[in-house]
Enzyme design. Structure first.
Site, PDB file in Angstrom:
ATOM      1  N   CYS A 114       4.663   7.699  -4.815  1.00  0.00           N
ATOM      2  CA  CYS A 114       5.549   7.089  -5.815  1.00  0.00           C
ATOM      3  C   CYS A 114       4.902   6.917  -7.189  1.00  0.00           C
ATOM      4  O   CYS A 114       5.580   6.494  -8.137  1.00  0.00           O
ATOM      5  CB  CYS A 114       6.039   5.738  -5.310  1.00  0.00           C
ATOM      6  SG  CYS A 114       6.710   5.816  -3.646  1.00  0.00           S
TER       7      CYS A 114
ATOM      8  N   HIS B  72       7.496  -1.695 -10.895  1.00  0.00           N
ATOM      9  CA  HIS B  72       7.700  -0.773  -9.779  1.00  0.00           C
ATOM     10  C   HIS B  72       8.895  -1.261  -8.965  1.00  0.00           C
ATOM     11  O   HIS B  72       9.742  -0.466  -8.575  1.00  0.00           O
ATOM     12  CB  HIS B  72       6.435  -0.671  -8.933  1.00  0.00           C
ATOM     13  CG  HIS B  72       6.470   0.449  -7.951  1.00  0.00           C
ATOM     14  ND1 HIS B  72       6.676   1.756  -8.326  1.00  0.00           N
ATOM     15  CD2 HIS B  72       6.359   0.464  -6.602  1.00  0.00           C
ATOM     16  CE1 HIS B  72       6.669   2.535  -7.243  1.00  0.00           C
ATOM     17  NE2 HIS B  72       6.488   1.766  -6.189  1.00  0.00           N
TER      18      HIS B  72
ATOM     19  N   GLU C 126       3.689  -7.548  -6.749  1.00  0.00           N
ATOM     20  CA  GLU C 126       3.711  -7.161  -8.156  1.00  0.00           C
ATOM     21  C   GLU C 126       3.853  -8.376  -9.067  1.00  0.00           C
ATOM     22  O   GLU C 126       3.167  -8.477 -10.098  1.00  0.00           O
ATOM     23  CB  GLU C 126       4.840  -6.173  -8.417  1.00  0.00           C
ATOM     24  CG  GLU C 126       4.857  -5.617  -9.831  1.00  0.00           C
ATOM     25  CD  GLU C 126       5.788  -4.441 -10.009  1.00  0.00           C
ATOM     26  OE1 GLU C 126       5.684  -3.758 -11.048  1.00  0.00           O
ATOM     27  OE2 GLU C 126       6.619  -4.176  -9.109  1.00  0.00           O
TER      28      GLU C 126
ATOM     29  N   LYS D  82      15.261   0.582 -10.622  1.00  0.00           N
ATOM     30  CA  LYS D  82      15.548   1.150  -9.302  1.00  0.00           C
ATOM     31  C   LYS D  82      16.813   0.535  -8.713  1.00  0.00           C
ATOM     32  O   LYS D  82      17.464   1.137  -7.861  1.00  0.00           O
ATOM     33  CB  LYS D  82      14.371   0.928  -8.359  1.00  0.00           C
ATOM     34  CG  LYS D  82      13.145   1.781  -8.649  1.00  0.00           C
ATOM     35  CD  LYS D  82      12.047   1.532  -7.623  1.00  0.00           C
ATOM     36  CE  LYS D  82      10.832   2.410  -7.868  1.00  0.00           C
ATOM     37  NZ  LYS D  82      10.073   2.025  -9.079  1.00  0.00           N
TER      38      LYS D  82
ATOM     39  N   HIS E  98      15.142   4.608  -5.905  1.00  0.00           N
ATOM     40  CA  HIS E  98      13.713   4.941  -5.985  1.00  0.00           C
ATOM     41  C   HIS E  98      13.576   6.461  -5.953  1.00  0.00           C
ATOM     42  O   HIS E  98      13.803   7.099  -4.931  1.00  0.00           O
ATOM     43  CB  HIS E  98      12.985   4.313  -4.800  1.00  0.00           C
ATOM     44  CG  HIS E  98      11.498   4.331  -4.914  1.00  0.00           C
ATOM     45  ND1 HIS E  98      10.807   5.264  -5.666  1.00  0.00           N
ATOM     46  CD2 HIS E  98      10.546   3.523  -4.376  1.00  0.00           C
ATOM     47  CE1 HIS E  98       9.504   5.034  -5.565  1.00  0.00           C
ATOM     48  NE2 HIS E  98       9.322   3.986  -4.789  1.00  0.00           N
TER      49      HIS E  98
ATOM     50  N   PHE F  58       2.370   4.275  -2.082  1.00  0.00           N
ATOM     51  CA  PHE F  58       1.745   4.311  -0.769  1.00  0.00           C
ATOM     52  C   PHE F  58       0.390   5.005  -0.902  1.00  0.00           C
ATOM     53  O   PHE F  58       0.214   5.926  -1.698  1.00  0.00           O
ATOM     54  CB  PHE F  58       2.607   5.098   0.219  1.00  0.00           C
ATOM     55  CG  PHE F  58       3.763   4.317   0.791  1.00  0.00           C
ATOM     56  CD1 PHE F  58       3.857   2.944   0.654  1.00  0.00           C
ATOM     57  CD2 PHE F  58       4.752   4.968   1.505  1.00  0.00           C
ATOM     58  CE1 PHE F  58       4.912   2.234   1.196  1.00  0.00           C
ATOM     59  CE2 PHE F  58       5.818   4.272   2.058  1.00  0.00           C
ATOM     60  CZ  PHE F  58       5.888   2.893   1.906  1.00  0.00           C
TER      61      PHE F  58
END
Length: 402
Positions: A162, A294, A305, A326, A331, A390
């Protein structure tokens, strides 16, 4: 060290088939997430996504091109055309020799993988199209952009889940800033919305069945999207000399690794990435007005976050606006940072902060100004764009109003 500016932007995503359409949708707080439409969707537990609608490959590409272009490449080429045409650049002679393209994608030609696995294992076919490999390879989009626009300089693809497009844009920025290239085309794309692509994500059990609600206490997971975002990064002096319109300045970046867990995010890794981007850009934390988060809508990401933002910005965190688009476009995985960079440009250039839609209940662990549900007018001089992937791969870009 050269100053680096953005002189062109292009996109295809669930909110629109161009930058103006996308920014208008962000201002309106429009939701591009809806029921998925593709073969065997009824076999999935997750049946929603930020799917691109109204994009017809047949009207854009000929039969031979369609045989070579996976959907993620089609999106990239359309977005690249919009960005390069806005920039007004023509790549010939020395500029063509030095200009390049760096793009991000996590999966590459996932639809091509899916179609051909079906052909071989489900339908029993013993042959596949001879262009399957060049169609599905991760560098296909970058290769086709370089060929279409005569970009003969450094060209490659970055794949870090991502964070792919933020990592790609960071590399492009570094190349322009160092003087290696006066112009780089950069961004990212993804198209995983096919049966196999969604089924794989289902296995992680992080997907929502109804909506993406970042930072809301009742959030229940992420929603996949698809699309592309492509930009022209250019040496400031080169852009000024030709009278180019400048959208904003790319001021700095940082990349960190959590080195801790393959899926669980780390507050320390995210904080070091934001701190590093500010240091690289020579920006004080008090100058930052907006962060494009994010913000996936998962319990783990959002609270981690927000905690990282609180650590980095201290008391100034209460003055920051932080939103996750998002919630509107889904996403976009390896392309997500590129699509989200548009929200940063809108904040800096137009003074409009894209909202976090779907916000319903305050979460004490996400107690920041998340610009809930409605866009906001505000002057912003500096913005950050966060991407935390990830594998613990983090990349943050710092941008400045010009």
């Amino acid at each position: 060290m050269k100053r680096v500016v953005i002189t062109g932007a292009g996109t295809i995503n669930a909110l629109g088939l161009s930058v103006p359409e996308t920014l208008a949708a962000m201002r309106e707080g429009k939701c591009g997430i809806g029921p998925l439409e593709f073969r065997d969707v009824e076999r999935l537990a997750i049946r929603i996504g930020g799917q691109v609608r109204g994009f017809e490959a047949e009207g854009r590409y000929n039969r031979q091109q369609i045989a070579l272009y996976d959907r993620f490449t089609q999106f990239t080429l359309a977005a690249a055309r919009e960005a390069i045409e806005q920039s007004g650049l023509t790549f010939t002679d020395e500029l063509a020799a030095r200009a390049g393209v760096v793009l991000g994608t996590a999966g590459g030609g996932v639809s091509t993988w899916d179609d051909n696995y079906r052909a071989v294992y489900e339908e029993g076919k013993n042959r596949v199209h001879p262009f399957v490999v060049p169609k599905l390879m991760n560098n296909a989009a970058a290769s086709h952009v370089s060929m279409e626009w005569n970009l003969r300089g450094p060209s490659f693809t970055v794949s870090t889940a991502c964070a792919s497009s933020n990592h790609a844009m960071a590399q492009a920025f570094a190349m322009v800033r160092s003087g290696m290239s006066p112009v780089m085309v950069t961004g990212g794309s993804e198209s995983m919305l096919c049966f196999g692509g969604v089924k794989a994500w289902e296995g992680l059990r992080v997907m929502s069945r109804d909506a993406c609600r970042p930072f809301s206490a009742n959030r229940n997971g992420m929603v996949q999207g698809e699309g592309a975002g492509v930009f022209v990064f250019e040496d400031y002096d080169h852009a000024r000399a030709r009278g180019a319109e400048i959208l904003c300045e790319v001021a700095g970046f940082a990349m960190t690794s959590d080195a801790s867990d393959i899926v669980m995010p780390s507050k320390a890794g995210a904080a070091r990435a934001m701190q590093g981007a500010l240091a690289d850009a020579g920006i004080n934390r008090e100058e930052v007005g907006y962060i494009n988060a994010h913000g996936t809508g998962t319990a783990a990401n959002d609270k981690t976050e927000c905690a990282a933002v609180a650590d980095v910005f201290g008391t100034h965190a209460d003055q920051l606006m932080i939103s996750s688009t998002k919630s509107m476009h889904g996403h976009v995985i390896g392309g997500t940072g590129a699509v989200e960079l548009l929200a940063c440009i809108m904040a800096l250039r137009d003074g409009v902060i894209a909202p976090t839609i779907g916000y319903e209940e305050p979460d004490p662990e996400c107690a920041l100004d998340v610009v809930p549900n409605e866009a906001r007018d505000a002057r912003v001089d500096v913005a950050l764009s966060n991407a935390f992937a990830f594998g613990g791969m983090n990349a943050v870009l710092a941008l400045r109003r010009t």
